[in-house]
Structure formats: C-alpha cells, structure tokens
Design a protein around this motif. Structure first.
Motif, PDB file in Angstrom:
ATOM      1  N   CYS A  88      17.555   1.456  -4.243  1.00 39.00           N
ATOM      2  CA  CYS A  88      16.360   2.048  -3.655  1.00 39.00           C
ATOM      3  C   CYS A  88      16.433   1.836  -2.148  1.00 39.00           C
ATOM      4  N   THR A  89      16.478   2.931  -1.405  1.00 38.64           N
ATOM      5  CA  THR A  89      16.602   2.786   0.040  1.00 38.64           C
ATOM      6  C   THR A  89      15.415   3.393   0.773  1.00 38.64           C
ATOM      7  N   THR A  90      14.622   4.161   0.079  1.00 35.01           N
ATOM      8  CA  THR A  90      13.480   4.789   0.750  1.00 35.01           C
ATOM      9  C   THR A  90      12.191   4.340   0.093  1.00 35.01           C
ATOM     10  N   ILE A  91      11.115   4.491   0.829  1.00 36.66           N
ATOM     11  CA  ILE A  91       9.801   4.132   0.306  1.00 36.66           C
ATOM     12  C   ILE A  91       9.531   4.884  -0.989  1.00 36.66           C
ATOM     13  N   ALA A  92       9.932   6.159  -1.025  1.00 34.71           N
ATOM     14  CA  ALA A  92       9.661   6.958  -2.232  1.00 34.71           C
ATOM     15  C   ALA A  92      10.370   6.361  -3.448  1.00 34.71           C
ATOM     16  N   GLN A  93      11.657   5.960  -3.222  1.00 37.23           N
ATOM     17  CA  GLN A  93      12.394   5.376  -4.336  1.00 37.23           C
ATOM     18  C   GLN A  93      11.766   4.048  -4.763  1.00 37.23           C
ATOM     19  N   MET A  94      11.300   3.316  -3.750  1.00 30.27           N
ATOM     20  CA  MET A  94      10.677   2.025  -4.069  1.00 30.27           C
ATOM     21  C   MET A  94       9.398   2.232  -4.841  1.00 30.27           C
ATOM     22  N   LYS A  95       8.695   3.272  -4.498  1.00 24.74           N
ATOM     23  CA  LYS A  95       7.441   3.588  -5.185  1.00 24.74           C
ATOM     24  C   LYS A  95       7.751   3.875  -6.648  1.00 24.74           C
ATOM     25  N   THR A  96       8.827   4.641  -6.875  1.00 28.16           N
ATOM     26  CA  THR A  96       9.208   4.972  -8.248  1.00 28.16           C
ATOM     27  C   THR A  96       9.543   3.696  -9.048  1.00 28.16           C
ATOM     28  N   HIS A  97      10.283   2.804  -8.365  1.00 30.44           N
ATOM     29  CA  HIS A  97      10.663   1.578  -9.073  1.00 30.44           C
ATOM     30  C   HIS A  97       9.438   0.727  -9.395  1.00 30.44           C
ATOM     31  N   ALA A  98       8.503   0.677  -8.446  1.00 27.55           N
ATOM     32  CA  ALA A  98       7.273  -0.083  -8.680  1.00 27.55           C
ATOM     33  C   ALA A  98       6.561   0.467  -9.903  1.00 27.55           C
ATOM     34  N   ASN A  99       6.572   1.758 -10.021  1.00 31.76           N
ATOM     35  CA  ASN A  99       5.918   2.393 -11.165  1.00 31.76           C
ATOM     36  C   ASN A  99       6.649   2.037 -12.467  1.00 31.76           C
ATOM     37  N   ARG A 100       7.973   1.958 -12.355  1.00 29.84           N
ATOM     38  CA  ARG A 100       8.780   1.602 -13.523  1.00 29.84           C
ATOM     39  C   ARG A 100       8.399   0.180 -13.986  1.00 29.84           C
ATOM     40  N   LEU A 101       8.264  -0.704 -12.985  1.00 29.44           N
ATOM     41  CA  LEU A 101       7.889  -2.072 -13.317  1.00 29.44           C
ATOM     42  C   LEU A 101       6.497  -2.122 -13.957  1.00 29.44           C
ATOM     43  N   GLY A 123       0.839  -1.199   0.000  1.00 31.20           N
ATOM     44  CA  GLY A 123       0.000   0.000   0.000  1.00 31.20           C
ATOM     45  C   GLY A 123       0.879   1.256   0.000  1.00 31.20           C
ATOM     46  N   ASP A 124       1.974   1.215   0.792  1.00 29.10           N
ATOM     47  CA  ASP A 124       2.821   2.394   0.909  1.00 29.10           C
ATOM     48  C   ASP A 124       3.571   2.713  -0.383  1.00 29.10           C
ATOM     49  N   ILE A 125       3.850   1.660  -1.175  1.00 26.28           N
ATOM     50  CA  ILE A 125       4.523   1.973  -2.448  1.00 26.28           C
ATOM     51  C   ILE A 125       3.507   2.055  -3.588  1.00 26.28           C
ATOM     52  N   ASP A 126       2.228   2.212  -3.223  1.00 24.38           N
ATOM     53  CA  ASP A 126       1.156   2.426  -4.193  1.00 24.38           C
ATOM     54  C   ASP A 126       0.939   1.256  -5.158  1.00 24.38           C
ATOM     55  N   VAL A 127       1.096   0.046  -4.631  1.00 27.26           N
ATOM     56  CA  VAL A 127       0.813  -1.126  -5.473  1.00 27.26           C
ATOM     57  C   VAL A 127      -0.463  -1.774  -4.974  1.00 27.26           C
ATOM     58  N   GLN A 128      -1.440  -1.956  -5.917  1.00 26.63           N
ATOM     59  CA  GLN A 128      -2.716  -2.562  -5.539  1.00 26.63           C
ATOM     60  C   GLN A 128      -2.564  -4.076  -5.534  1.00 26.63           C
TER      61      GLN A 128
END
Lengths: 211, 795
Positions: free
Chosen positions: A72-85, A32-37
């Motif tokens: 990726c070390t922060t939630i924000a960076q992880m969120k970005t990567h999730a979006n990339r995927l 949820g925190d990295i905006d993945v449903q």
C-alpha cells in the motif's frame, strides 16, 4: 515503494514532532484520511498493524515496513486495507483477540504495568459492544455492565494484563453458558473473576428475592 | 492250622486247575487269615501264578483273549498278532518304539476280578442287616478284612503285576490295575456304590450327635474317612490317588449337613439371645469345627468347612452384628468389641462399615471432650484443652490396639477422626489456628521454670504426648510461630526448666518436620551459647580497660546478642531514653562489641531487658527490699533518686515512654504501693503526680514488679497471627516460583496441586490463596499465563 510510503509518512509528520515520529495531531489527520474513526476498533487494528509504541503515535521504520509489506503506497490503498481490517475484525475472532491483547500494551501509562480503570472500561465498551462481539451484554444478562459495576464497587483498581486477557475469554464463555457451568472456583480463572462470579450469583439471588 | 493235605501244585498249562487251586487259597486268605497261612502253601500259590504266567500253551487261549478285549483298538490287536507271529521265531520285535513280548495272565486277572465281585456281593447282602452305628462297625470290619487280604493277594500275584499288568498299563490300557488296586476298584464298584449313602447318613447323624453335645466313637468316622480317601484313584495313573471319591461322597454331604445344622442353630439362637451371647456362641462353634478337622476329618476339608461356617455363622448375621457395634462402643465393651472384630475380620469386607462408624464415634467423643473444656469459660488453661484431646486419643488408641488388633485400617480411621477434632472443634472453629496455638502455649508452660512436672522422666513423657497431638495439627507453621516466640522468651529470661528438655523437644520437632522447621530454633540456642562466651570475654576486657572510679559506679550486667534473622523479636514499640546508668553500661558494651565485630548493628530490645534494684530509702526495713523490674520501670524509679515527687509529665518527658507503656507500669507501682499518687485513686493520667512510698511493706524481701501486662499478651498473639499470614504468602510464592523454575511450563491445575503437596506439611493451603499468589507473581513478572490454562516461568 518505500519512497512513496515515506512520502506519506512525511506528509503527516508535524514540525514539532520528533524526527521519526508522527505525533498525535498528524496521527489523527492520517486516520481521518483513511476513514478510520477514533471510536472504532479498526483504529486499534491500524495501531497494531503499524506497531505503534503508544496510542496516537506512528514511528517511521515500522510505518514503512507495515505498509510496504501490504503493498500500500497511497492513501487510497491504505483506506482499502483499513476497510479490510474492519471486516476481518468482525469475522476472525483470533485476529480480534490479538488486537484486543495488543490494546492493553499500548494503553498503559508509560512506566506502569497496569491500565487505569477508566481507560480499560472505555476499551471494553468498544470491544464488547461493537459489531462482531460475543462477549458483551446478552439478551438476558448485562454482562458488560455488571462487570463494570462490579469493578466500580471494589474501587476502580487498575487492571492487570492477566485480568485483561482473561476477562474477554470469561465473558465469551459466560455468554455461551449463563449458569457458569464452565467455571470452577478451583479453576485457573484469576481471583478477581472468581469474585465477580460470586457477585453475579449474589445479584441474581437478590433479583429473585425482589420478585 | 495248616491244611492237612498238602495240595498239589496245579498243572501249569491248565487254567481251570490253576484257578481252582488259587481260589481256595485266596478264599482262606480272605476269610481265615486269622488262622494263619502256611508258608509252603503260600509259596505254592505264588508258584502257581508264576507257572501259569510263564506257560507256553497259554497261547491257545488267544481267542478268549481277543473276545475279552472287545474294546481294545485295532492297533493293539495288530500289534498282538505281530507279536504272535514273531513268537515262532522266539525273537522279540520292536514296533513303534515298544518292545512287545508275549505275556500271559489275563485269564487269571479276569477270574480274580470275578471272585472279588462275588465276595463283595455277599458282603453287600450282609450289610443290609445293619443300620446307623452298627452299619459303620460292619463297614469298617469288612473294609479292614478286605484290604488286609488284598495286600496278601497282591503279593501272591506279584508276578502278574510285574509282567502282564505292567505291560497292559504301559500300553495305555484302561481298566487294568495292579492287583491291590483291583481290590479297591472292585470295592468301590461292587460294594461302596450300594452303601455309601447309608454309611454317610450314619456318619452325619453321629457328627450331629457330637455337635449336640453327646460323646461319640470318633475313631469310626476317622476309619470311614480313611476308607473313602483310599478309594480315590487317579483315572490316568492308578498308582496315584486323588481325593475325588472322598470329596464327592464324604465332604459334600458333610458340608451340606454342616450348613443346614448351623443355619438352624444360629437362627434359633439369635432369636432367643443377645447379640453378645451369639458372638460367644459363634466364636465357640468356629473353634470347635476347627478342632473337629484335627480330630477325625481329612485336612482337605478345612477350607470349605471354615468358609461354610463363617458364611452361615457370621456373614448371614453380619448386619445384626454391625448394628450392635455402636452400642458396644457407647458402653466401652472392649472385650465384646474384640470378639466382633475377630468374627467380622474373617469375612470379606466384614469390617468396612465398622471403620466409618468408629471414625465418627471417635470424632464425636473428641468434639464432646472439647465442648466440655469450652463450657468452663473462655480463660481455660491450655493444659486442659490438650489433655482433653489426648485423653480421647489414648482411649481409642488402646481400643484399636487391644480390640482391633492394631489393624492399620482402624489406625487410619482413628487418625482421621483425631485430625478432624483436633483441627476443627468448638474452640478451634472460628480461628482454625487455635489448636496449634494452645498446644504451643501448653508446651511453653511445661518447659518454663516453675512447671509442676518436676520429674525429668515425667516431663519427657509429656513432651511425647505433645508430639502425639502435634502429629494431627494441620497448621504446623502456627505451632512453630508460637513455639519460637515462647522459646525466645524462655531463653532471654533464662527461664527454661532444663536445657535437656529443650533439646529433646526440638529434636522431636525436627524428627517430625525436618531440619528446616527447627533451624531457627537451633540457631537461637547457639546465640545464647555464643553470648555466654561473649560476656566472659567482655568481663576480661573490662578488667583491663576500666579504672577504679568506673568500677565503683558500674552496673553489673549480662548481655545477649541475638541474630535478627533467627529470633522472632521486634524492636521496642515505644521511644525510650534509658537512664544514664544504664546508657553508660550499654554504650560500654557496644564499644567492646564493635571493636570485636566491626560493621555490625546492635538494636537494643529495651522491652525485654530487666534488672534488680535495691530500695535503700524505705523506713523500717532491716534488709533493704530488692525490686525486680523491667528496664522501663527502672527508668521511672531511678528518677526518684533526684526528686521525691514527680508529675506525670515529668516522668513522661524524662523517660520518653509512650503512654501505652508508661500508664500500665505506673499502675503496677501504684497497685504494689511502691509509688503513691495524688490525687489518689483512678488510673494514671497526666494530671497526677507521684511520690515514693517510704512506708512500703511486703512479706518478701524480693518483690517482682516485672509483670506482663494483659494487653501486651493480646497484642503479641495478634502480631503472631499477622506474621503467620505474611509467612504463608511467602511460603506459597516461593513454592510456586520453585516449581515453575524447574518445570518452566505447567497447567494451572497441576501447579495448584503441586503447591499443595509442597506446603501441606506446614499448613493446609486454600486453593484461593494459591491462586491469589499466582496472580501476585504474574504481576511481578515471575510467571505468565499462556493460552489454554498454562502457566509459564519467565526467566
């Protein structure tokens, strides 16, 4: 860097979880925190990325290794990567297939070789309808619906790994050539798919008769 | 008669004198040879030639020589001049590797040629007076005279031949020949060229007469042929002859005429006669023409004559012949079929269309024969079916042998047809495995005691025939299953007609399908042999161990110990409490056996056991009846030693037999009137009770009650089919694993193909079944699918 990622891991590690695992609750919070449903393929892509052993479980070593690898070390960076995927799933079909094949492995109930029918159907609906799919229903033939109808008709048997892998290829081909020009009864398609072809042909005949 | 005045030898330097001396001599050789030639005169002529050629003065005639040699090259000319300048010093000179000497004779050679031309012109003039056969006579006469003279003249001029001619030829001059050849060249140019077409017309009309059945003077044609052949000279080497002249002037017109003749004749004959008659005619004509070559033609013509005749007589009418093929087959006209084969086999691709027709015909005949068997009802004897198949096969096999020369392509067509109708016909249609099943059952009927083929040799022959059908069977595994079941029974019931016949059959199967196919069958034989020895040592053991009391109450028994892995036998389907007498016997044997073979397990196949019982209770029987019974029946009857009447439930409880086994056996007793039921009539059921019939009567003292029950037979057949399915799955999977194990990676298509190759000697697998088993093995993790239709072995 490892330290930062480890901190993220600990943040979602619940008290009742095993020492090096994030359980289902923590996993849902993390996603949820990295905006993945939970009902999008990206969720499975993250699982594949973090080498989750089963659905909804993260292990510490793999988690750290995966994110460190991507810097990726922060939630924000992880969120970005999730979006990339998420974007990659729509454009890179080989990648999409690798996530698809991974999904079979983590969808099995522990100790079983097959995936239960209902779980398989849920995943197919996800993979073959979400944006970027070229294996779902077409304008002229409801391939996915028919496939599921066909399987239900023969008793909702568990799905083997081979059938899982082959049906995706088959539905892609069927979408390209609705007359089955690519198919041959003596070809290498699994027998279940051969039966499906016969079923579709019969269904089409039936349709014609009704007209 | 020698000439009255001895002519003077001419002056050697004088050409004119020399030639006129020679000419008169040559002339008398040419025209008056029959009068004989005086030796001195002959020698004078010979000497004249020699003298002239060796004369010094002849150098003067250099001019004429140059003129005559208008065509010779500049090099030759300069060589000659060098030679002439050298002449003064009387020394030969070597130039360009050639020894050039001054040799004379050209004038003589030229004059001789002119003489021959004159002579031949005369001959030609005279020939115009003759036509047809007379012309042939004239030609041959003149030819003979001319060539005979030529031999003499050639000899007279041998000095010229040896020196001047030889040098000319060595120097590569064209149009210079030895004197004999000069004769031939002149004949060809000055006579033959004018008459050959008339001569050939005469020859051809003579041959046509002969073809029409008239008698002709064959030797004339032979002489003409020889003459034409002699005229063939090799342009590059006059010493060699070629067949060019003969081919061009004789062979070509002859072949053309032949073609035309037979075109007309066959067209006409076909219009007026049947195809069979035509075939006879064509056959006769082909033989005739072949003989003609030997009689008076040059053997060189054989090939083109045969080709022409075949083309006109056979190829041109091949469609007509082929159309008749089916008719001849229908009417079984073996001789005419042989004739047709003989004709069409000689032309290119002449037989190909026949093979297809033949194959179809045989298949149809096979299907019709099976149809006939089928029309006689469902319960036909397997023999009837097998005989029908064999009959069709042997009929057409002998046709192929007799009419088609046993040609391998026709054998193949026969095999294809037989394979079709043996495996797929109206009896074997729904269930493709009916043929092997019936064949196995027929084999069993032959090998079982009581078969009609009593003679050993006759039986052997029938086994050979079975193998003929077996060869065509596709589902060889089905045959194996049914055969081994039947063999097991024959062995267990000791009902084989002979060990030799059994062995013979197994070795035939082994030869056809290999060791693996018959391995279990052979092991079954071994078990029987081992059991014999075992029973002997059991007897010894009993003699040692048993006391008198035991011996008195002993049941005489024989045991078979059969290996579970080799015998197609199953444990009994029903529970069974063996009667105490039997149980004791069984236990005693078991004790003996386990002492001997510690750790083995014995399962009693009660359903296969049988025995004999003496019925001492029956009134009015002088000799007590003996009942031949199964162990189940024994158990039922023995109960009546303790009671006269027993209820169904009593029997059921005591024996423990399931109703499906108990009921039919009771029914057999009721039918045979060994037991009486109350209430009477109807099938055995739990409300009935049974009592011994003391008034039992039978014509025979031995009564066989051990009859196989119909329903058992059917169950057995169904079971056999079920095990076939299972075995095929195993066979396919083990083939797949074996292949993948050795190949590691393989494309799906190739794997399927390889599996087919490996198992087709047992049965023809369906691709679908192979795919299903590939899938099954994937699920068992023996193999996995790679991307791109490739399968990989997982170690």
């Amino acid at each position: 860097m490892e330290h930062s990622v480890n901190q993220v891991f600990s943040k979602y590690h619940g008290a009742s979880d095993e020492p090096d695992k994030i359980g289902i609750e923590g996993a849902m919070r993390f996603l949820g925190d990295i905006d993945v449903q939970l009902d999008e393929i990206t969720c499975l892509a993250i699982a594949e990325f973090c080498k989750c052993p089963t659905m909804g479980e993260f292990t510490r070593a793999e988690f750290i290794q995966a994110w460190v690898g991507q810097r990726c070390t922060t939630i924000a960076q992880m969120k970005t990567h999730a979006n990339r995927l998420r974007m990659k799933l729509r454009t890179d079909m080989d990648y999409r297939r690798s996530v698809y094949l991974y999904t079979f492995l983590v969808s099995r109930v522990q100790g079983q070789r097959h995936v239960q029918h209902d779980i398989a159907v849920d995943h197919w609906r996800l993979f073959f309808t979400e944006e970027g799919s070229n294996a779902g229903n077409s304008a002229t033939t409801p391939w996915l619906d028919w496939w599921i109808e066909f399987l239900e008709g023969r008793g909702k048997r568990p799905v083997s790994r081979d059938l899982w892998g082959q049906i995706e290829l088959f539905l892609v081909e069927a979408n390209k050539d609705e007359t089955f020009g690519f198919w041959d009864v003596e070809g290498s398609w699994p027998p279940t798919i051969d039966e499906f072809v016969a079923w579709v042909k019969a269904k089409r005949e039936e349709g014609k008769m009704e007209e | 008669m020698p000439p009255p005045v001895m002519p003077q030898t001419p002056h050697k330097d004088d050409l004119e004198e020399t030639w006129s001396f020679l000419e008169s001599g040559i002339n008398s050789v040419m025209h008056k040879l029959e009068d004989g030639v005086d030796m001195k005169h002959y020698m004078a002529l010979y000497t004249a030639v020699h003298n002239f050629c060796t004369s010094q003065k002849a150098v003067v005639s250099n001019q004429g020589l140059q003129a005559h040699r208008g065509g010779s090259s500049a090099i030759t000319r300069s060589l000659l001049q060098i030679a002439q300048s050298q002449e003064k010093e009387k020394q030969p000179l070597t130039v360009a590797g050639l020894i050039t000497a001054h040799l004379l004779g050209e004038e003589l050679y030229k004059l001789l040629g002119e003489y021959l031309s004159r002579h031949l012109e005369e001959v030609q003039q005279k020939s115009t007076a003759h036509t047809e056969e007379a012309l042939l006579g004239f030609y041959i006469r003149e030819w003979t005279r001319y060539t005979t003279a030529a031999k003499y003249i050639n000899h007279l001029f041998s000095y010229l031949n040896r020196h001047w001619v030889k040098r000319e030829i060595d120097e590569g001059k064209k149009n210079v020949y030895d004197v004999y050849t000069l004769h031939l060249v002149k004949w060809k140019d000055d006579f033959f060229e004018h008459v050959h077409s008339k001569v050939m017309d005469a020859v051809l009309s003579l041959i046509e007469k002969q073809r029409n059945g008239e008698t002709i003077e064959q030797s004339q044609i032979k002489s003409i042929v020889d003459s034409f052949v002699s005229l063939g000279l090799d342009e590059n080497d006059s010493k060699k002859s070629t067949l060019e002249v003969y081919r061009h002037y004789f062979q070509q017109p002859f072949i053309d005429a032949t073609r035309k003749y037979y075109e007309n004749e066959s067209r006409q004959f076909v219009a007026e006669n049947s195809v069979v008659e035509y075939m006879k005619k064509a056959e006769a004509r082909l033989d005739e023409e072949k003989a003609r070559v030997g009689l008076y033609l040059h053997s060189d013509v054989t090939k083109s004559l045969t080709e022409t005749c075949l083309d006109v007589l056979v190829t041109a009418h091949s469609n007509l012949l082929r159309d008749e093929f089916q008719v001849l087959l229908n009417n079984e006209r073996q001789e005419d079929l042989a004739r047709m084969y003989g004709l069409l086999s000689r032309i290119k691709e002449g037989l190909d269309p026949l093979r297809g027709i033949f194959e179809k015909h045989v298949k149809k005949a096979g299907l019709a024969a099976v149809e006939k068997v089928n029309s006689e009802g469902e319960n036909f004897e397997p023999k009837l079916y097998v005989d029908a198949l064999l009959q069709v096969h042997s009929r057409y096999q002998s046709l192929v042998e007799e009419a088609f020369n046993g040609e391998s392509e026709f054998v193949r067509s026969l095999d294809n047809a037989c394979r079709e109708f043996v495996n797929r016909n109206c009896i074997a249609q729904a269930n493709n495995t009916k043929s092997p099943e019936l064949l196995a059952k027929y084999t069993d009927s032959l090998l079982k005691k009581g078969s009609k083929a009593a003679e050993e040799s006759e039986l052997e022959e029938m086994l050979v025939q079975i193998m003929t059908v077996f060869k065509y069977i596709e589902d060889k595994d089905v045959f194996q299953k049914f055969y081994s079941k039947a063999l097991a029974k024959r062995l267990v019931h000791v009902s084989s007609v002979s060990d030799d016949a059994e062995t013979s059959m197994i070795s035939k199967l082994k030869e056809a399908c290999g060791f693996e196919y018959t391995n279990k069958l052979q092991r079954m034989f071994q078990d029987i042999q081992i059991s014999k020895d075992l029973n002997a040592s059991y007897k010894d053991w009993q003699d040692k161990v048993l006391d008198d009391d035991d011996r008195k109450r002993m049941t005489d028994a024989h045991f078979h110990v059969l290996g579970t892995g080799f015998w197609p036998l199953n444990p009994p389907t029903t529970a069974f409490s063996a009667p105490p007498e039997i149980l004791k016997t069984a236990e005693r044997f078991q004790k003996f056996y386990f002492d001997k073979h510690n750790g083995r397990k014995l399962t009693w196949l009660w359903q296969l056991c049988k025995g004999e019982m003496k019925a001492n209770y029956i009134k009015n029987a002088k000799v007590p009846y003996t009942f031949q019974v199964s162990t189940f029946q024994m158990a039922i009857l023995l109960l009546f030693n303790e009671a006269e009447t027993l209820s169904y439930t009593d029997i059921e409880k005591a024996t423990n037999l399931a109703p499906e086994v108990l009921d039919p056996n009771l029914a057999i007793f009721l039918k045979a009137k060994v037991l009486l039921a109350s209430p009477e009539g109807g099938k055995p059921d739990p409300s009935m009770s049974f009592s011994l019939n003391y008034n039992f009567k039978n014509k025979k003292v031995k009564v066989n009650l051990n009859i196989q029950i119909k329903s058992e037979q059917k169950v057995e057949t169904d079971d056999t089919h079920k095990t076939i399915e299972e075995d095929r799955k195993l066979l396919l999977q083990s083939a797949i694993v074996r292949i993948m194990k050795s190949r590691k990676k393989m494309r799906h298509v190739q794997l399927v193909q390889e599996v087919i190759n490996q198992v087709k000697s047992r049965f023809p697998p369906h691709v679908i079944d192979i795919k299903k088993n590939i899938e099954a093995l994937m699920e068992k993790d023996y193999i996995e699918r790679l991307e791109g239709e490739e399968i990989a072995y997982i170690a």
